[in-house]
Write an enzyme that holds these catalytic residues in place. Structure first.
Site, short mmCIF file in Angstrom:
data_model
loop_
_atom_site.label_atom_id
_atom_site.label_comp_id
_atom_site.label_asym_id
_atom_site.label_seq_id
_atom_site.Cartn_x
_atom_site.Cartn_y
_atom_site.Cartn_z
NE ARG A 52 -8.30 6.15 6.81
CZ ARG A 52 -7.08 6.17 6.28
NH1 ARG A 52 -6.92 6.01 4.99
NH2 ARG A 52 -6.02 6.37 7.03
CE LYS A 151 -4.96 3.30 9.28
NZ LYS A 151 -4.04 2.32 8.72
CD GLU A 184 -4.32 -1.89 0.85
OE1 GLU A 184 -4.17 -0.67 1.00
OE2 GLU A 184 -5.20 -2.55 1.41
N1 PXG Z 1 -3.19 0.67 2.96
C1 PXG Z 1 -3.15 0.15 4.20
C2 PXG Z 1 -3.49 -1.26 4.41
C3 PXG Z 1 -2.78 0.97 5.28
O1 PXG Z 1 -2.75 0.47 6.52
C4 PXG Z 1 -2.47 2.80 3.74
C5 PXG Z 1 -2.88 1.94 2.72
C6 PXG Z 1 -2.19 4.23 3.41
O2 PXG Z 1 -3.22 5.05 3.90
P1 PXG Z 1 -2.98 6.57 4.31
O3 PXG Z 1 -4.33 7.06 4.66
O4 PXG Z 1 -2.03 6.58 5.48
O5 PXG Z 1 -2.43 7.23 3.12
C7 PXG Z 1 -2.43 2.31 5.04
C8 PXG Z 1 -2.02 3.21 6.15
C9 PXG Z 1 2.11 1.92 10.43
C10 PXG Z 1 1.04 2.70 9.80
O6 PXG Z 1 2.36 2.16 11.62
C11 PXG Z 1 0.26 2.20 8.79
C12 PXG Z 1 -0.70 3.01 8.21
C13 PXG Z 1 -0.88 4.26 8.61
C14 PXG Z 1 -0.09 4.73 9.62
C15 PXG Z 1 0.87 3.96 10.22
O7 PXG Z 1 2.72 1.10 9.77
N2 PXG Z 1 -1.45 2.49 7.22
#
Ligand code: PXG
Length: 291
Positions: A52, A151, A184
């Site tokens: 990703r 991301k 989301e």
């Molecule tokens: N939506 C968004 C906008 C994200 O940033 C997810 C969904 C979930 O994705 P994953 O692949 O983790 O299941 C994310 C993930 C933080 C932090 O420090 C945020 C994310 C990942 C890790 C840490 O708040 N975002």
């Protein structure tokens, strides 16, 4: 002992891990990142996270000077250098040092940083009791402007959502797209269980293609729970039986109230609890060993 940080190929002590004020990640949010976890000495879905990261980089025309395999190894090396078994790993790749103009051609090389730290786990009572969410005024980025599948280091959209939810006294933000469909949370994907089906918004509506989301959809399928990726509105959530968000940090977090409406019984339901159980087994079971 000071934390060791991966900086463009070297592991250096935290005090020496510095980035230029001319870095375009700092000046413009020009870069991409990943948040990854290790459980019991194994990195969960490492290849998927690295893939990703490379997809995000590709879409912003950022060339990472390592192969994905080298990046996986660099991540493992960083966790090992910090002697961690359970870890939160942040991989950041910025456009690198340039000048005050936004032209990326003035950035000769990107900046790769890997930070591995202890994971700050949410209190268990939040999983037991669930949390409240509110719909926030800030809409999710439009796919045609900055696709949420990237991301990127530009997380202002999500940060505003987080602030708005907190100001409204809620722990989670429910973000809608420009048409009013549910997308989301601020940093998590959303699911609703309604009329015997697990529903989650499709990626084309403008969401991050979450890796936890993917794992949860597979677990649900294996459990014989019908899963559908379809556009959902707030109505589906208000009238749903259960709701939860998924993410690397939050894992599976029950949402028991949205905009003042109880979801189902107002307590985490059996589907959420079962999937949480299965997810917790999965993360300990699967993963790339550090040793
Ligand atoms: N939506 C968004 C906008 C994200 O940033 C997810 C969904 C979930 O994705 P994953 O692949 O983790 O299941 C994310 C993930 C933080 C932090 O420090 C945020 C994310 C990942 C890790 C840490 O708040 N975002």
């Amino acid at each position: 002992m000071s934390r060791m940080i991966f900086m463009n190929g070297d592991l250096v002590p935290e005090e020496e891990a510095k980035v230029s004020v001319f870095d375009h990640g700092f000046l413009y949010g020009d870069g991409v990142f990943e948040g990854i976890r290790a459980y019991g000495g194994k990195v969960f879905r490492l290849a998927e996270h690295v893939d990703r990261l490379y997809e995000s980089a590709h879409c912003i025309l950022l060339n990472i000077p390592y192969t994905p395999e080298e990046m996986q190894q660099a991540i493992i090396d960083t966790v090992r250098a910090n002697d961690l078994h359970d870890a939160y790993i942040r991989v950041v790749v910025s456009r690198g040092k340039g000048d005050l103009g936004l032209n990326p051609k003035n950035c000769p090389g990107c900046q790769v940083v890997i930070i591995a730290g202890k994971i700050a786990i949410y209190p268990e009572e939040r999983y037991r009791d669930g949390i409240e969410a509110v719909t926030v005024p800030t809409r999710r980025n439009v796919v045609g402007a900055l696709d949420p599948r990237i991301k990127s280091l530009n997380y202002l959209n999500n940060i505003l959502a987080h602030i708005e939810a907190a100001r409204a006294g809620a722990r989670e933000a429910l973000m809608l797209n420009s048409e009013g469909y549910v997308t989301e949370g601020a940093a998590d994907n959303i699911f609703v269980y309604r009329r015997g089906m697990l529903l989650t918004p499709p990626v084309y509506l403008g969401i991050l293609e979450g890796i936890t989301r993917d794992a949860v959809m597979l677990l649900a399928c294996e459990e014989g729970i019908p899963v559908r990726e379809i556009p959902i509105t707030r109505h589906d959530i208000y009238t749903g039986d259960e709701c939860f968000v998924t993410g690397t940090a939050a894992e599976i977090m029950p949402i028991v109230e949205v905009d003042g409406r109880a979801v189902g019984t107002g307590t985490p339901g059996p589907v959420t609890r079962r999937l949480t159980e299965l997810y917790r087994e999965l993360v300990l079971d699967e993963g790339v060993p550090l040793a």
